[in-house]
Design a protein around this motif. Structure first.
Motif, PDB file in Angstrom:
ATOM      1  N   ILE A   7      43.052  29.269  38.363  1.00  0.00           N
ATOM      2  CA  ILE A   7      41.981  29.835  39.182  1.00  0.00           C
ATOM      3  C   ILE A   7      42.520  31.077  39.879  1.00  0.00           C
ATOM      4  CG2 ILE A   7      40.411  29.469  41.122  1.00  0.00           C
ATOM      5  CD1 ILE A   7      39.745  27.819  38.636  1.00  0.00           C
ATOM      6  N   CYS A   8      41.937  32.214  39.565  1.00  0.00           N
ATOM      7  CA  CYS A   8      42.343  33.484  40.171  1.00  0.00           C
ATOM      8  C   CYS A   8      41.164  34.439  40.094  1.00  0.00           C
ATOM      9  CB  CYS A   8      43.555  34.054  39.432  1.00  0.00           C
ATOM     10  SG  CYS A   8      44.061  35.690  40.003  1.00  0.00           S
ATOM     11  N   ASP A   9      40.781  35.007  41.210  1.00  0.00           N
ATOM     12  CA  ASP A   9      39.614  35.893  41.241  1.00  0.00           C
ATOM     13  C   ASP A   9      39.926  37.319  40.805  1.00  0.00           C
ATOM     14  OD1 ASP A   9      38.048  33.822  42.041  1.00  0.00           O
ATOM     15  OD2 ASP A   9      37.572  34.604  44.030  1.00  0.00           O
ATOM     16  N   HIS A  10      41.199  37.667  40.667  1.00  0.00           N
ATOM     17  CA  HIS A  10      41.580  39.012  40.231  1.00  0.00           C
ATOM     18  C   HIS A  10      41.809  39.018  38.719  1.00  0.00           C
ATOM     19  CE1 HIS A  10      43.232  39.887  44.542  1.00  0.00           C
ATOM     20  NE2 HIS A  10      41.912  39.885  44.481  1.00  0.00           N
ATOM     21  N   ALA A  33      39.925  31.190  35.038  1.00  0.00           N
ATOM     22  CA  ALA A  33      38.647  31.715  35.509  1.00  0.00           C
ATOM     23  C   ALA A  33      38.696  32.048  36.988  1.00  0.00           C
ATOM     24  CB  ALA A  33      37.547  30.676  35.259  1.00  0.00           C
ATOM     25  N   ALA A  34      37.696  32.816  37.427  1.00  0.00           N
ATOM     26  CA  ALA A  34      37.461  33.005  38.852  1.00  0.00           C
ATOM     27  C   ALA A  34      36.861  31.709  39.400  1.00  0.00           C
ATOM     28  CB  ALA A  34      36.505  34.169  39.085  1.00  0.00           C
ATOM     29  N   TYR A  35      36.981  31.525  40.706  1.00  0.00           N
ATOM     30  CA  TYR A  35      36.442  30.299  41.294  1.00  0.00           C
ATOM     31  C   TYR A  35      34.922  30.305  41.253  1.00  0.00           C
ATOM     32  CZ  TYR A  35      34.744  26.945  44.624  1.00  0.00           C
ATOM     33  OH  TYR A  35      34.041  25.916  45.194  1.00  0.00           O
ATOM     34  N   LEU A  58      41.746  34.795  46.535  1.00  0.00           N
ATOM     35  CA  LEU A  58      40.502  34.128  46.923  1.00  0.00           C
ATOM     36  C   LEU A  58      40.040  34.533  48.316  1.00  0.00           C
ATOM     37  CD1 LEU A  58      41.505  30.565  45.683  1.00  0.00           C
ATOM     38  CD2 LEU A  58      40.071  32.226  44.472  1.00  0.00           C
ATOM     39  N   ASP A  59      38.729  34.642  48.488  1.00  0.00           N
ATOM     40  CA  ASP A  59      38.179  34.967  49.805  1.00  0.00           C
ATOM     41  C   ASP A  59      38.318  33.799  50.775  1.00  0.00           C
ATOM     42  OD1 ASP A  59      37.425  37.542  49.073  1.00  0.00           O
ATOM     43  OD2 ASP A  59      35.427  36.898  48.394  1.00  0.00           O
TER      44      ASP A  59
END
Length: 210
Positions: A7-10, A33-35, A58-59
Motif C-alpha cells: 500500500i503506497c499512494d505515491h 495499490a493506493a489505499y 499516506l494522508d
C-alpha cells in the motif's frame, strides 16, 4: 511464500517497492495499490498474509492501519517510515502495525521482519529500536501518572476549559456552576498536578495528555 500486498499512494515509490519485492524470495506479491476501502476488502476476502504500508505516502496513515487491522485481523502489517519518524513509528505500533522498517532498510531486513511477525513476534528496525522503546516507556509512564491522578468528571471538564484559556467566569457560565465552585476545582487541580498556578495546571495536563 507470504501472500503480500503493498500500500503506497505515491506511484513512483510504489513501483520501487514492486521492483524490489517481486523477485524477493519469501514474498508472493499479488497486489500493489493506493489505499482505498476496496483494497482493504480485497485483503480480507483473498486472505493476504503480509501488508507492506508506506506510511510517508499516506494522508492519514493511522486510519489506514486501523482499517486493515479491523477488517483483516490475521494479516501482519509491516510499516515503512522515515528513520526520524519516531512518533509516527510509535503511533503505527499502537494502530496495529506488527513491524517497523525505515527507508534505509535492506531486503534482508524486510525478510527478517516478515519471518518475525509471521511467527507472532514484533519487529522494529534496529537503528531506531532504542528511540522507539524509550518513547513507549515514556508514554506508559505518562499513562500511569494520568491514571494515578484520577480526575473526577467535573475536574476533567474544568481542565478542558482551562486549556481553552477560559476565565473562572467563563467556565462558570459554560458548566453552569458558580464561580466559587470553579475556584474550588481549580484549587483541587493545582493540588493534584502539583502546580503553582493555572498555567502549570494546563502545561501538566498537556504533558500527560489528560
Amino acid at each position: 511464500m507470504y501472500k503480500t500486498m503493498v500500500i503506497c499512494d505515491h506511484v513512483f515509490t510504489r513501483a520501487g517497492f514492486q521492483h524490489l519485492i517481486e523477485p524477493c524470495a519469501g514474498f508472493d506479491l499479488q497486489a500493489a495499490a493506493a489505499y482505498s476501502p476496496e483494497i482493504v476488502e480485497t485483503c480480507s476476502r483473498d486472505g493476504y498474509e503480509v501488508v507492506i504500508v508506506d506510511l510517508g505516502s499516506l494522508d492519514q496513515p493511522m486510519k489506514v492501519l486501523r482499517a486493515f487491522r479491523k477488517s483483516c485481523d490475521m494479516v501482519r502489517i509491516l510499516a515503512f517510515c522515515s528513520q526520524k519518524g519516531i512518533d509516527m513509528a510509535v503511533d503505527a505500533l499502537d494502530a496495529g502495525a506488527s513491524g517497523i522498517l525505515t527507508y534505509n532498510s535492506e531486503m534482508s531486513d524486510l525478510r527478517a521482519a516478515a519471518r518475525r511477525v509471521m511467527n507472532g513476534d514484533n519487529y522494529v528496525q534496529p537503528d531506531m529500536a532504542m528511540d522507539i522503546f524509550a518513547k513507549l516507556r515514556q508514554a506508559e509512564a505518562k499513562r500511569k501518572e494520568a491514571e494515578r491522578l484520577r480526575l473526577t468528571a467535573r475536574e476533567s471538564q474544568v481542565v478542558r476549559q482551562l486549556m481553552k484559556g477560559m476565565t473562572n467566569g467563563q467556565i462558570s457560565a459554560e458548566l453552569n456552576i458558580s464561580e466559587k465552585t470553579v475556584k474550588h476545582y481549580v484549587g483541587s487541580l493545582k493540588d493534584k498536578f502539583g502546580a503553582a498556578n493555572r498555567l502549570e495546571v494546563v502545561l501538566e495536563a498537556q504533558r500527560l495528555g489528560v
